[in-house]
Enzyme design. Structure first.
Site: not given
Ligand code: FCB
Length: 442
Positions: A76, A120, A165, A290, A292, A355
């Site tokens: 990606r 992005h 995002e 994504n 985290y 991600e």
């Protein structure tokens, strides 16, 4: 617990153009908002910029060879809009497109599926000068650019991601000003979010019915610190801004009413025109997630961060868990909760973790990153086992890179980069990931 993902699970790694390419003045590339932002004193740690980054523009063959060595099945990456359209509209720069043609061909020769993201965060600077994402025209420009890229490489690309995002583009870019273009204008941030979503929908149309297209959101699991009404309301607001403000228009064709109410003081929503939500809700082939860190929030003020437009008295609480070097709390339980929630709300929607990863400084023996990877893949396995249509996983990131406002100080790579020599060194996490891929699971 079964630790097998099945033979069709797609194993990948992710990067983005401005964070790794460098070569910002080469082959006719135009300026982007990140060039301008990084050049502004005090915006990026240590005065770092993406001018050289990981020099991937020149070293992409070596990087693809690294990926092949790890057994990656998909890559990606993002396409730099200012390389393709240096002014953000009109004239097309073939040399910019040629770079991505060469990259894609090199990936295909190595048996790696190229999975481009169209946007992005590196908006061509001339489009920001014309108003940026708060201007409706920028959505149209994204669709025009999407059609150009699609025409150039659709014979070699199976899946596309429109945006990465949009929450960050809108709220970090236009509300906190912590990201490019660095504006702190909350009403404009809400408009920006809408035009990003609209741009996504128009890009889906522009790429045509045969294209398999999705979008990547930074979603998270939000919990209240206590059961008090203030904390519960804080969690509702943050879940609203962070998750539902994007999921609902994309998947239900409507903004969440409670969030629209929360935002009344900020904006009137006059920028939303008839038909926009229908465009935004174009069917998705997949949703990119994504993840985290989870969010634990408390109400009653004082608030932590102006990003939370519509959440004036919310603060982040400490969940008491270990943190990575960037300060983000580690809790794979949040990823499991998020995947299960998405599956229960949108049962038929294929999901990819596009991600997930951790920042740690270690040069080679990165035990913190190894366990982060294992633990997050562990919950992915549990999600698959519980019937979640999770189809693949992309570690962030293949390489150490320009971590936005943190510059080069934060390292997310499974491959270490010595920026003085551009030498690449596999970290333990890269070897462990290769091993997991080879076994098809943990
Ligand atoms: C995400 C971004 C990505 C990278 C990681 C750490 O928000 O999409 O570019 O910076 O965070």
């Amino acid at each position: 617990m079964s630790k097998s993902f099945g033979p069709d699970f797609l194993w990948g790694a992710a990067t983005s153009s401005y964070q790794i390419e460098g070569a910002i003045h080469e082959d006719g590339r135009g300026p982007s908002i990140w060039d301008a932002f990084a050049a502004t004193r005090g915006k990026v740690a240590n005065g770092d910029t993406g001018a050289v980054a990981a020099d991937h523009y020149h070293r992409y063959r070596e990087d693809v060879a690294l990926m092949a060595g790890l057994g990656l099945q998909a890559y990606r990456f993002s396409i730099a809009w200012p390389r393709v359209q240096p002014c953000g509209s009109g004239r097309i720069e073939q040399r910019g497109l040629d770079f991505y043609r060469r990259l894609i061909d090199t990936l295909l020769e190595a048996g790696i599926q190229p999975w481009p993201t169209l946007y992005h965060w590196d908006l061509p600077e001339p489009l920001e000068d014309a108003g940026g994402w708060p201007a409706r025209d920028t959505a149209q420009r994204l669709a025009e650019y999407a059609a150009v890229v699609h025409d150039a490489v659709s014979d070699r690309v199976e899946r596309w991601t429109t945006l990465n995002e949009p929450w960050c583009s809108a709220f970090l870019g236009y509300a906190t000003g912590r990201h490019a273009p660095g504006r702190a204008e909350p009403a404009q941030a809400v408009r920006a979010a809408h035009h990003l979503l609209l741009g996504h929908g128009l890009a889906v149309q522009a790429m045509g019915e045969d294209a398999r297209v999705g979008i990547t959101l930074n979603l998270t699991d939000v919990s209240p610190l206590t059961g008090s009404p203030d904390d519960l309301d804080a969690a509702r607001r943050i879940d609203g801004m962070q998750n539902r403000f994007f999921l609902d228009p994309l998947l239900h064709g409507a903004y969440p009413e409670d969030v629209v109410d929360d935002l009344r003081e900020v904006t009137t929503f006059e920028h939303v025109r008839e038909g926009d939500l229908k465009t935004i809700a174009a069917p998705l082939d997949f949703l990119g997630v994504n993840y985290y860190s989870p969010m634990l929030v408390a109400g009653g003020g004082p608030h932590t961060e102006t990003a939370y437009v519509g959440s004036p008295s919310v603060r982040y609480a400490d969940g008491g868990r270990p943190r990575t070097s960037i300060g983000w709390e580690v809790d794979e339980g949040g990823l499991l909760a998020l995947l299960l929630r998405l599956h229960s709300e949108y049962p038929a929607l294929p999901l990819y973790v596009t991600e997930n990863g951790a920042a740690f400084d270690d040069e080679v023996h990165d035990s913190g990153r190894v366990s982060y990877l294992e633990n997050h893949l562990g919950v992915c396995a549990r999600a698959v086992e519980q019937g979640v249509p999770l189809k693949g996983y992309f570690v962030w990131s293949l390489l150490d890179n320009f971590e936005w406002a943190y510059g080069y100080a934060q390292r997310f790579g499974i491959v270490h980069i010595d920026y003085a020599t551009q030498r690449r060194t596999l970290r333990d996490s890269a070897r462990r990931y290769a091993d997991i891929i080879a076994r098809g699971g943990l």
